[in-house]
Design an enzyme around this catalytic site. Structure first.
Site: not given
Length: 258
Positions: A159, A96, A195, A166
């Site tokens: 991003y 998540m 993805i 991250k």
């Protein structure tokens, strides 16, 4: 006969973050089931129910539980259920991430304090909270897995805020691996390439990012949620019992390109 080293027969665990048939969590839950594991699968919003209920058979009809990780009572209920059902846990998969649209689409330097805090809470600190709850149930060791992305290591256009978040998540994996290793608990980050999930569509110009990765990766293709799921099986299984603290790239080799 000794169990196959990639088998998860007899293993029990939790997979979090299921939203729909495109979710990485779905790919993981399917693969874990196919390897023999039993699990509870969580989703973060009641709105997801109509999308995830039909997916049950492919995951072995696991128990589905609502678990908003910002609601401590729901987190406690999840682990109470695992404790009552099995008395132990062998794995937990954290899949998540969240950032508000304005903060995700803007410059990092312009992100709001509130937006940064929420992104860190849902995308990073929730992994620590889940690990803390899982630890007492991993009496004979276990595996904790979270999902990262190459933008944690290098600047990836658009991003934005999720890059620092991250990066913090990957650093947390290293420290958690060191702290929990003596108890036989292994901690991993999986870093998938682009993805085409519904969550990824929130990234500005994501399709251009995906096409670029497809064209430049050594294998000249994108990866699938099934690819990620099989990697999670490997890391959880006996075959991966000597690995911990690292980031495993599942991106058709895209991370090796400058």
């Amino acid at each position: 006969m000794a169990a196959h080293p990639f088998s998860l027969e007899g293993k029990t665990g939790i997979v979090t973050g299921l939203a729909n048939a495109d979710s990485i969590a779905y790919g993981c839950a399917k693969a874990m089931h196919e390897a023999g594991a039993e699990m509870i699968v969580t989703y973060g919003s009641p709105k997801a129910e109509k999308h995830i209920t039909p997916l049950g058979p492919d995951m072995g009809n696991p128990q589905l539980m609502l678990c908003d990780v910002q609601d401590e009572s729901q987190v406690e209920a999840l682990f109470a259920q695992a404790r009552e059902r099995w008395g132990k846990l062998d794995f937990l998969i954290h899949s998540m991430a969240f950032a508000t649209r304005d903060d995700l689409h803007g410059r990092v330097v312009d992100c709001s304090r509130e937006g940064f805090g929420m992104a860190m809470d849902v995308s990073c600190h929730s992994f620590m909270r889940l690990a803390r709850q899982a630890e007492p149930l991993m009496k004979e060791g276990g595996t904790l897995i979270t999902m990262s992305y190459y933008g944690a290591e290098k600047v990836v256009e658009n991003y934005n805020l999720m890059g620092p978040v991250k990066a913090a998540l990957e650093a947390s994996v290293r420290y958690m691996a060191d702290e929990l290793g003596p108890a036989g608990i292994r901690v991993h980050a999986i870093s998938p390439g682009p993805i085409r999930t519904r969550a990824a569509s929130g990234i500005k110009d994501f399709e251009n990012l995906a096409q670029t990765a497809e064209q430049r990766s050594p294998l000249r293709r994108l990866v699938s949620i099934e690819d990620v799921g099989r990697t999670a099986v490997f890391l959880t299984s006996e075959a991966g019992h000597s690995l911990t603290g690292g980031t495993t790239y599942v991106d058709a080799g895209d991370h090796v390109k400058a």
